[in-house]
Design a protein around this motif. Structure first.
Motif, mmCIF file in Angstrom:
data_model
loop_
_atom_site.group_PDB
_atom_site.id
_atom_site.type_symbol
_atom_site.label_atom_id
_atom_site.label_comp_id
_atom_site.label_asym_id
_atom_site.label_seq_id
_atom_site.Cartn_x
_atom_site.Cartn_y
_atom_site.Cartn_z
ATOM 1 N N GLN A 235 12.313 1.020 -10.581
ATOM 2 C CA GLN A 235 11.049 0.874 -11.311
ATOM 3 C C GLN A 235 9.876 0.545 -10.392
ATOM 4 O OE1 GLN A 235 13.876 -0.699 -12.138
ATOM 5 N NE2 GLN A 235 14.422 -0.105 -14.222
ATOM 6 N N VAL A 236 10.163 0.186 -9.152
ATOM 7 C CA VAL A 236 9.113 -0.205 -8.213
ATOM 8 C C VAL A 236 8.716 1.000 -7.364
ATOM 9 C CG1 VAL A 236 8.530 -1.692 -6.260
ATOM 10 C CG2 VAL A 236 9.881 -2.600 -8.163
ATOM 11 N N LYS A 237 7.481 1.435 -7.528
ATOM 12 C CA LYS A 237 7.009 2.608 -6.791
ATOM 13 C C LYS A 237 6.711 2.272 -5.343
ATOM 14 C CE LYS A 237 4.427 5.617 -8.819
ATOM 15 N NZ LYS A 237 3.316 6.325 -9.487
ATOM 16 N N LYS A 238 6.149 1.079 -5.138
ATOM 17 C CA LYS A 238 5.771 0.723 -3.761
ATOM 18 C C LYS A 238 5.608 -0.783 -3.646
ATOM 19 C CE LYS A 238 3.368 3.489 -1.412
ATOM 20 N NZ LYS A 238 2.340 4.383 -0.811
ATOM 21 N N VAL A 239 5.989 -1.329 -2.501
ATOM 22 C CA VAL A 239 5.679 -2.712 -2.136
ATOM 23 C C VAL A 239 4.800 -2.656 -0.899
ATOM 24 C CG1 VAL A 239 6.567 -4.954 -1.434
ATOM 25 C CG2 VAL A 239 7.860 -3.581 -3.080
ATOM 26 N N ALA A 240 3.532 -2.991 -1.043
ATOM 27 C CA ALA A 240 2.584 -2.969 0.073
ATOM 28 C C ALA A 240 2.524 -4.352 0.702
ATOM 29 C CB ALA A 240 1.205 -2.549 -0.424
ATOM 30 N N LYS A 241 2.511 -4.388 2.034
ATOM 31 C CA LYS A 241 2.623 -5.658 2.740
ATOM 32 C C LYS A 241 1.355 -6.071 3.483
ATOM 33 C CE LYS A 241 6.193 -3.992 4.975
ATOM 34 N NZ LYS A 241 6.374 -2.729 4.211
ATOM 35 N N ASN A 242 0.367 -5.180 3.544
ATOM 36 C CA ASN A 242 -0.858 -5.505 4.279
ATOM 37 C C ASN A 242 -2.013 -4.706 3.686
ATOM 38 O OD1 ASN A 242 -0.682 -2.823 5.450
ATOM 39 N ND2 ASN A 242 0.869 -3.667 6.847
ATOM 40 N N VAL A 243 -3.187 -4.832 4.293
ATOM 41 C CA VAL A 243 -4.376 -4.181 3.762
ATOM 42 C C VAL A 243 -4.237 -2.663 3.778
ATOM 43 C CG1 VAL A 243 -6.860 -3.839 4.079
ATOM 44 C CG2 VAL A 243 -5.870 -6.120 4.383
ATOM 45 N N ASP A 244 -3.745 -2.097 4.877
ATOM 46 C CA ASP A 244 -3.623 -0.644 4.989
ATOM 47 C C ASP A 244 -2.688 -0.077 3.916
ATOM 48 O OD1 ASP A 244 -5.380 -0.381 7.121
ATOM 49 O OD2 ASP A 244 -3.819 -0.702 8.618
ATOM 50 N N GLU A 245 -1.524 -0.715 3.750
ATOM 51 C CA GLU A 245 -0.580 -0.235 2.744
ATOM 52 C C GLU A 245 -1.115 -0.447 1.332
ATOM 53 O OE1 GLU A 245 3.231 -1.978 3.405
ATOM 54 O OE2 GLU A 245 3.440 -1.153 5.436
ATOM 55 N N SER A 246 -1.840 -1.527 1.131
ATOM 56 C CA SER A 246 -2.428 -1.783 -0.182
ATOM 57 C C SER A 246 -3.468 -0.729 -0.530
ATOM 58 C CB SER A 246 -3.075 -3.177 -0.212
ATOM 59 O OG SER A 246 -2.106 -4.196 -0.049
ATOM 60 N N LEU A 247 -4.303 -0.364 0.440
ATOM 61 C CA LEU A 247 -5.315 0.660 0.198
ATOM 62 C C LEU A 247 -4.659 1.999 -0.128
ATOM 63 C CD1 LEU A 247 -8.212 1.601 0.082
ATOM 64 C CD2 LEU A 247 -8.193 1.851 2.581
ATOM 65 N N GLU A 248 -3.604 2.335 0.592
ATOM 66 C CA GLU A 248 -2.887 3.584 0.320
ATOM 67 C C GLU A 248 -2.331 3.590 -1.106
ATOM 68 O OE1 GLU A 248 1.156 5.915 1.840
ATOM 69 O OE2 GLU A 248 0.319 4.279 3.039
ATOM 70 N N ALA A 249 -1.710 2.464 -1.511
ATOM 71 C CA ALA A 249 -1.140 2.375 -2.862
ATOM 72 C C ALA A 249 -2.227 2.429 -3.929
ATOM 73 C CB ALA A 249 -0.335 1.083 -2.989
ATOM 74 N N LEU A 250 -3.334 1.743 -3.698
ATOM 75 C CA LEU A 250 -4.422 1.716 -4.679
ATOM 76 C C LEU A 250 -5.091 3.085 -4.808
ATOM 77 C CD1 LEU A 250 -5.955 -1.780 -3.835
ATOM 78 C CD2 LEU A 250 -4.801 -1.141 -5.964
ATOM 79 N N ARG A 251 -5.191 3.807 -3.715
ATOM 80 C CA ARG A 251 -5.761 5.161 -3.791
ATOM 81 C C ARG A 251 -4.883 6.064 -4.660
ATOM 82 N NH1 ARG A 251 -7.493 6.010 2.591
ATOM 83 N NH2 ARG A 251 -9.625 5.150 2.428
ATOM 84 N N GLU A 252 -3.565 5.934 -4.517
ATOM 85 C CA GLU A 252 -2.657 6.721 -5.343
ATOM 86 C C GLU A 252 -2.829 6.375 -6.819
ATOM 87 O OE1 GLU A 252 1.285 6.094 -3.927
ATOM 88 O OE2 GLU A 252 0.914 7.008 -1.946
ATOM 89 N N ILE A 253 -2.963 5.096 -7.105
ATOM 90 C CA ILE A 253 -3.164 4.662 -8.494
ATOM 91 C C ILE A 253 -4.492 5.181 -9.024
ATOM 92 C CG2 ILE A 253 -3.552 2.636 -9.962
ATOM 93 C CD1 ILE A 253 -1.560 1.154 -8.099
ATOM 94 N N HIS A 254 -5.522 5.125 -8.198
ATOM 95 C CA HIS A 254 -6.835 5.597 -8.622
ATOM 96 C C HIS A 254 -6.794 7.084 -8.979
ATOM 97 C CE1 HIS A 254 -11.275 6.469 -7.868
ATOM 98 N NE2 HIS A 254 -11.246 5.618 -8.875
#
Length: 439
Positions: A235-254
């Motif tokens: 059920q977990v699509k991604k676990v982001a651990k830092n700013v770069d990974e968080s931005l990548e995940a948020l862009r996908e969600i956007h």
């Protein structure tokens, strides 16, 4: 013998006077004295007036007192003095603090003086005070504290239906949060007081109750350690651990949000319920202060954080009706770390103990969280009203048992090529990874 009888009679008279003052209870008059002494008074017709007792009612849990607030004072004025009242009711006991409950424990055939000494010097639970206002001031004095540990077990999940999760135990019973009624939630609190445990409660509950229609994007800005055990759950699509990974995940969600918004517009759907879509996508941000752009000296990193903030604000503002749910958690709530649009669009807040009244104001719009007892899991839960809760404590073994059936083997992410070969990420401890050796 005569002296003992006289002493007992005199002491009984003192005890009767102690309990039966002009208001019928010492505790009630003490509350009024405390209120007057800490500035809760006005002058009217040349007289100084403070809160005035209207009635009281005894319950199994304690006593409820109802007061009239004099014109010129507001409930907020009294609420701001709650700690003064609670501390005053819990100061070291003296003879005139003995209550009717204490008197009922005395045995006339025994040594009355010795029994009274034991009452005054013995252990005593701290009284807790809750207040509300419905035209009159209602002050509830609880004799026994809330439990310090509420275990999370199969029964906890079993009582959660739909998109509900257990927030904890309150004075009014078990409290639940329904993410279909209130899509977004702010969680705040100093480290080690229950914030991350509560987030794991949410994830574990929804995996247990909605395994086929829930998905998560977890932004763990503490290096991924808090949510590491969920990294291979299907059920977990991604676990982001830092700013770069968080931005990548948020862009996908956007991108997903824009696609779904266009689809709903084309089909004339108002929201996800009308579209009859069952899936809900939870975006959980733990340690959100790490994404705050304010004060970031590095220009490149600042631009990334600004974009992260913008996407999170858009999720809070428009994505609730599209099936997206935001849990925004931080241990340092300030105007910079809790964006205005996030706060305005999160109608529920859960605040564990924090360091200052200013931080409490940022999260709850009022004081109180800074005065919570030093008990892990104790929090204030605010929607249209405020409740004191003890959140459930979930053991890692129980988490592993619940999510175990949903573990999948995910292929490793390839790192940039070195010497013509693709390097593989080193697996984290306890993770489940598929290693494909090149031949």
């Amino acid at each position: 013998m005569i002296l003992e009888i006289a002493s007992s009679v005199a002491m009984s008279g003192v005890l009767a006077y102690t309990f039966l003052d002009k208001n019928g209870t010492t505790e009630a008059s003490k509350i009024q004295r405390i209120a007057n002494n800490c500035g809760l008074h006005v002058r009217e017709d040349g007289k100084q007036r403070t809160i005035h007792l209207l009635r009281r009612k005894r319950h199994s849990w304690g006593v409820e007192y109802v007061y009239r607030i004099p014109l010129g004072l507001a409930f907020a004025d009294v609420q701001n003095k709650k700690q003064h009242i609670e501390d005053g009711l819990n100061h070291r006991r003296g003879l005139f603090d003995i209550t009717l409950t204490d008197i009922k424990t005395l045995r006339l055939r025994g040594d009355i003086n010795e029994q009274i000494k034991r009452l005054l010097n013995g252990p005593k639970h701290r009284k807790e005070v809750l207040m509300d206002y419905d035209g009159t001031l209602r002050i509830r004095i609880y004799r026994e504290p809330l439990p310090e540990i509420v275990p999370y077990d199969d029964g906890t999940i079993g009582k959660c239906s739909g998109w509900m999760v257990c927030v904890g135990e309150s004075r009014e019973g078990t409290v639940y949060h329904d993410f279909d009624k209130i899509p977004h939630l702010i969680v705040a609190g100093t480290t080690r007081y229950g914030k991350s445990v509560f987030l794991k409660n949410v994830i574990t509950t929804l995996i247990g109750t909605q395994p086929d229609v829930v998905c998560f994007t977890l932004l763990d800005l503490k290096g991924g350690l808090a949510f590491n055990r969920y990294s291979n759950v299907r059920q977990v699509k991604k676990v982001a651990k830092n700013v770069d990974e968080s931005l990548e995940a948020l862009r996908e969600i956007h991108t997903e949000i824009q696609r779904r918004q266009a689809e709903f517009l084309a089909k004339g759907y108002e929201d996800i319920k009308e579209a009859r879509m069952k899936q809900r996508h939870f975006i959980i941000v733990d340690e959100a202060a790490e994404l705050a752009s304010q004060g970031e000296p590095d220009t490149k990193t600042k631009k990334k954080k600004i974009e992260c903030e913008q996407i999170i604000a858009e999720i809070a503002r428009i994505a609730g009706g599209l099936g997206y749910r935001l849990l925004f958690a931080t241990q340092y709530p300030t105007a910079n770390t809790l964006p205005r649009q996030v706060k305005q669009n999160c109608d529920a807040r859960l605040c564990f103990r924090i360091q200052t009244d200013t931080a409490s104001q940022v999260v709850l719009d009022e004081n109180g969280a800074e005065s919570l007892p030093l008990i892990r899991g104790r929090a204030l839960y605010r929607t249209d009203r405020m409740l004191l809760v003890q959140t459930p404590f979930i053991e890692n073994d129980f988490i592993d048992k619940t999510i175990g059936p949903h573990i999948v083997i995910k292929p490793r992410k390839e790192l940039p090529k070195k010497d013509g070969h693709s390097a593989k990420e080193t697996p984290s401890a306890g993770s489940y990874s598929l290693v494909i050796e090149e031949t």
